[in-house]
Each structure stands twice: as structure tokens, then as C-alpha cells.
Write a protein that holds these residues in place. Structure first.
Motif, short mmCIF file in Angstrom:
data_model
loop_
_atom_site.label_atom_id
_atom_site.label_comp_id
_atom_site.label_asym_id
_atom_site.label_seq_id
_atom_site.Cartn_x
_atom_site.Cartn_y
_atom_site.Cartn_z
N ALA A 152 -1.89 10.49 4.15
CA ALA A 152 -3.01 10.66 3.72
C ALA A 152 -3.33 12.20 3.88
CB ALA A 152 -3.96 9.86 4.52
N VAL A 153 -2.84 12.81 5.19
CA VAL A 153 -3.01 14.34 5.26
C VAL A 153 -2.24 14.99 4.19
CG1 VAL A 153 -2.36 16.06 6.72
CG2 VAL A 153 -3.24 14.14 7.68
N ALA A 154 -1.03 14.56 3.92
CA ALA A 154 -0.19 15.25 2.80
C ALA A 154 -0.86 15.28 1.59
CB ALA A 154 0.95 14.78 2.69
N ALA A 155 -1.37 14.11 1.27
CA ALA A 155 -2.27 14.00 -0.14
C ALA A 155 -3.41 14.72 -0.15
CB ALA A 155 -2.50 12.65 -0.68
N GLY A 156 -4.08 14.56 0.87
CA GLY A 156 -5.27 15.61 1.12
C GLY A 156 -5.21 16.83 0.98
N ALA A 157 -3.98 17.47 1.66
CA ALA A 157 -3.54 18.92 1.25
C ALA A 157 -3.23 19.21 -0.11
CB ALA A 157 -2.52 19.18 2.09
N THR B 232 -4.76 17.96 -16.49
CA THR B 232 -6.08 18.45 -16.24
C THR B 232 -6.43 18.24 -14.52
OG1 THR B 232 -7.19 16.54 -16.54
CG2 THR B 232 -6.77 17.73 -18.47
N THR B 233 -7.45 19.11 -14.39
CA THR B 233 -7.84 18.97 -13.02
C THR B 233 -8.31 17.83 -12.49
OG1 THR B 233 -8.42 21.41 -12.97
CG2 THR B 233 -9.47 20.04 -11.29
N ARG B 234 -8.85 17.02 -13.53
CA ARG B 234 -9.41 15.77 -13.23
C ARG B 234 -8.42 14.68 -13.01
NH1 ARG B 234 -13.70 12.39 -17.19
NH2 ARG B 234 -13.69 10.40 -15.86
N GLU B 235 -7.12 14.87 -14.02
CA GLU B 235 -6.12 13.97 -13.68
C GLU B 235 -5.32 13.97 -12.44
OE1 GLU B 235 -5.10 13.67 -18.36
OE2 GLU B 235 -4.11 15.23 -17.18
N PHE B 236 -5.36 15.35 -12.11
CA PHE B 236 -4.64 15.79 -10.91
C PHE B 236 -5.32 15.30 -9.67
CE2 PHE B 236 -3.57 18.60 -7.49
CZ PHE B 236 -1.99 18.77 -7.54
N ALA B 237 -6.41 15.51 -9.64
CA ALA B 237 -7.36 15.08 -8.61
C ALA B 237 -7.44 13.66 -8.21
CB ALA B 237 -8.87 15.66 -8.58
N ALA B 238 -7.46 12.81 -9.61
CA ALA B 238 -7.50 11.36 -9.58
C ALA B 238 -5.99 10.81 -9.03
CB ALA B 238 -7.74 10.95 -10.95
N GLY B 239 -5.22 11.37 -9.44
CA GLY B 239 -3.58 11.09 -9.00
C GLY B 239 -3.82 11.19 -7.23
N TRP B 240 -3.93 12.33 -6.79
CA TRP B 240 -4.00 12.45 -5.28
C TRP B 240 -4.97 11.74 -4.72
CZ3 TRP B 240 0.42 13.44 -3.24
CH2 TRP B 240 1.31 14.33 -3.99
N GLY B 241 -6.14 11.64 -5.05
CA GLY B 241 -7.21 10.90 -4.48
C GLY B 241 -6.89 9.39 -4.28
N TRP B 242 -6.08 9.14 -5.49
CA TRP B 242 -5.79 7.59 -5.39
C TRP B 242 -4.55 7.45 -4.21
CZ3 TRP B 242 -6.34 2.95 -8.37
CH2 TRP B 242 -5.30 1.99 -8.00
N PHE C 290 0.90 -1.34 0.11
CA PHE C 290 -0.09 0.02 0.06
C PHE C 290 0.95 1.24 -0.17
CE2 PHE C 290 -3.65 -2.75 1.48
CZ PHE C 290 -4.49 -2.61 0.45
N PHE C 291 2.00 1.41 0.38
CA PHE C 291 3.24 2.38 0.35
C PHE C 291 3.32 2.52 -1.32
CE2 PHE C 291 4.25 1.90 4.93
CZ PHE C 291 3.96 3.07 5.34
N LEU C 292 3.62 1.41 -1.92
CA LEU C 292 3.94 1.77 -3.11
C LEU C 292 2.59 2.09 -3.94
CD1 LEU C 292 5.92 -1.65 -3.91
CD2 LEU C 292 6.54 0.70 -4.05
N LEU C 293 1.26 1.55 -3.71
CA LEU C 293 0.27 2.05 -4.19
C LEU C 293 -0.07 3.37 -4.10
CD1 LEU C 293 -2.26 -1.12 -3.74
CD2 LEU C 293 -1.07 -0.30 -6.08
N SER C 294 0.04 4.10 -3.03
CA SER C 294 -0.12 5.22 -2.58
C SER C 294 0.72 6.17 -3.52
CB SER C 294 0.15 5.44 -1.14
OG SER C 294 -0.22 6.76 -0.62
N ALA C 295 2.16 5.75 -3.81
CA ALA C 295 2.89 6.48 -4.46
C ALA C 295 2.60 6.50 -5.81
CB ALA C 295 4.41 5.89 -4.32
N VAL C 296 1.87 5.57 -6.45
CA VAL C 296 1.52 5.44 -7.70
C VAL C 296 0.66 6.68 -8.42
CG1 VAL C 296 -0.27 4.11 -9.52
CG2 VAL C 296 1.38 2.96 -8.03
N GLY C 297 -0.23 7.04 -7.32
CA GLY C 297 -1.01 8.54 -7.80
C GLY C 297 -0.10 9.50 -8.37
N PRO C 298 0.46 10.00 -7.22
CA PRO C 298 1.42 11.11 -7.71
C PRO C 298 2.46 11.03 -8.71
CG PRO C 298 1.95 10.53 -5.52
CD PRO C 298 0.69 9.80 -6.01
N ALA C 299 3.10 9.67 -8.67
CA ALA C 299 3.90 9.18 -9.96
C ALA C 299 3.10 9.38 -11.48
CB ALA C 299 4.43 7.89 -9.64
N TRP C 300 1.93 9.01 -11.18
CA TRP C 300 1.07 9.14 -12.61
C TRP C 300 1.11 10.59 -13.00
CZ3 TRP C 300 -3.88 11.03 -13.62
CH2 TRP C 300 -4.40 10.79 -15.07
#
Length: 212
Positions: free
Chosen positions: A141-146, A83-93, A62-72
Motif C-alpha cells: 500500500a505504501v509503495a502504490a501510494g508513493a 493518461t493520468t486518469r488511467e495511471f491513477a486508477a491502476g495504482w489506486g486499485w 487480494f495479492f493478485l487483485l492488488s497486482a491487477v492495477g499496475p498490470a493494467w
């Protein structure tokens, strides 16, 4: 009388452009932070000879999976604006993966609290690795939410935001993540071997034991 036309002066870099670049740099820091957490786990495994249990390996995943979003997001920024949608999807992941990982860590913490026992494997500053994993997941989770909350200021909307320095850094960051993902896969395979189940308290690398 003829009027002379002068070319407009280039616009100076705006604070908005700076914030977009900082948002992209933050994605790099997040990915490398997740990899750094795994590096610490590797030190306990290979440096101190402590074998990870199945729940420990699940937390690594799950550490690796959490890194996948911003890596994308980083990979997408190399080819143009995000795009905003892509940015939100990456950090939401990243948020979802970190929260799920925190439930795994919290479960392991509770397993050693009720009933109380010495805990599994070694400790760092008095806390076992699964407790540190819980703290790291919640902080992630707090950092990605920010990052999601600051999306209007942080998302790389302009294709020019990915400066040459960021493009070079993106290649390094993505390569580091790929290396940790591959090494974690190999470590899991060597630990479990060709067995369907892994013991809850492993004491050896079963692939090596079976071959010998």
C-alpha cells in the motif's frame, strides 16, 4: 545569397523520459513482487505440506487483485501513452486491494492473539505467514501510494516510453501474473473440491480425497 537549412539534431533523452520509464519498470517490480509473495505461499503449501485455510486463500486473492492495477498500466502502455486518469486508477486499485487484504491479515493475526494460541501452520523467522502477509500488504500500500504521489514524474505519458526492452518485459510480467492467477484457482479447487464450504483447518485436498 542563399541560406542553407540544416536538420535539427535529435534531442537527447531527457531526465523526464527516464523517470517515466522507471515508473513503468516499478509497475513491473510491483506485479512480480506480488507474484513472488504467492510463490512463497506455494512453497509452504506444496513444499512443506501445509494446507492454507480460507482466510489464507482470501489473502492470496487480494495479492493478485492488488497486482491487477499496475498490470493494467503495463498492458495499456503497450498500445500507447497512458493518461493520468488511467495511471491513477491502476495504482489506486492497487492501494485499495492492498488495504483490504491487510484487514483480512490483521483479522487473522488478532484471531490468534486473543485468546493467545500457537497460531496456524508454520512460521518464518518466528512469524506466521498471515503476519508476513500483513507486513507485505502494508508495504504494498505504501509503495502504490508513493507511485500515485509521484504520478507527474512516473506516468508513461509518451507512447515512446515503452521501449523494446519494456515491451518484452511486459509480455513476461503479464504472463507470470496470469500463470499465478490460474494456478491459484486450480489450487483452491483441488483443496475445496465440489463442497460449498471449506473447513477452517483443512487437512487434505478434498477433491483428491473424494475421487479416491
Amino acid at each position: 545569397m542563399t541560406a542553407t537549412l540544416t536538420a535539427p539534431a535529435p534531442a537527447p533523452a531527457t531526465s523526464a523520459g527516464l523517470s517515466h520509464r522507471l515508473g513503468l519498470w516499478f509497475a513491473h517490480a510491483y506485479v512480480l513482487g506480488m507474484c513472488g509473495t504467492l510463490a512463497g505461499a506455494y512453497f509452504f503449501q506444496f513444499g512443506l505440506g501445509e494446507y492454507p485455510c480460507p482466510m489464507c486463500l482470501l489473502q492470496r486473492m487480494f495479492f493478485l487483485l492488488s497486482a491487477v492495477g499496475p498490470a493494467w498500466i503495463i498492458a495499456r502502455s503497450r498500445n500507447g501513452a497512458v493518461t493520468t486518469r488511467e495511471f491513477a486508477a491502476g495504482w489506486g486499485w492497487a492501494v485499495v486491494a492492498a488495504l483490504i487484504g491487510s484487514t483480512v491479515s490483521a483479522t487473522q493475526v488478532l484471531m490468534h492473539i486473543v485468546p493467545p494460541d500457537p497460531g496456524y501452520a508454520g512460521a518464518l523467522f518466528g512469524l506466521h505467514l498471515y503476519t508476513w502477509a500483513l507486513i507485505a500488504f502494508l508495504a504494498a500500500a505504501v509503495a502504490a501510494g508513493a507511485a500515485l504521489f509521484l504520478a507527474p514524474e512516473a506516468e508513461p505519458l509518451d507512447a515512446g516510453v515503452a521501449s523494446p526492452a519494456l515491451r518484452r518485459a511486459s509480455a513476461v510480467t503479464l504472463a507470470v501474473l496470469l500463470a499465478f492467477a490460474a494456478s491459484n484457482l486450480v489450487a483452491c479447487f483441488v483443496l475445496q473440491g465440489f463442497h460449498w464450504q471449506m473447513p477452517g483447518d483443512p487437512t487434505s485436498y478434498r477433491l483428491i480425497t473424494d475421487l479416491l
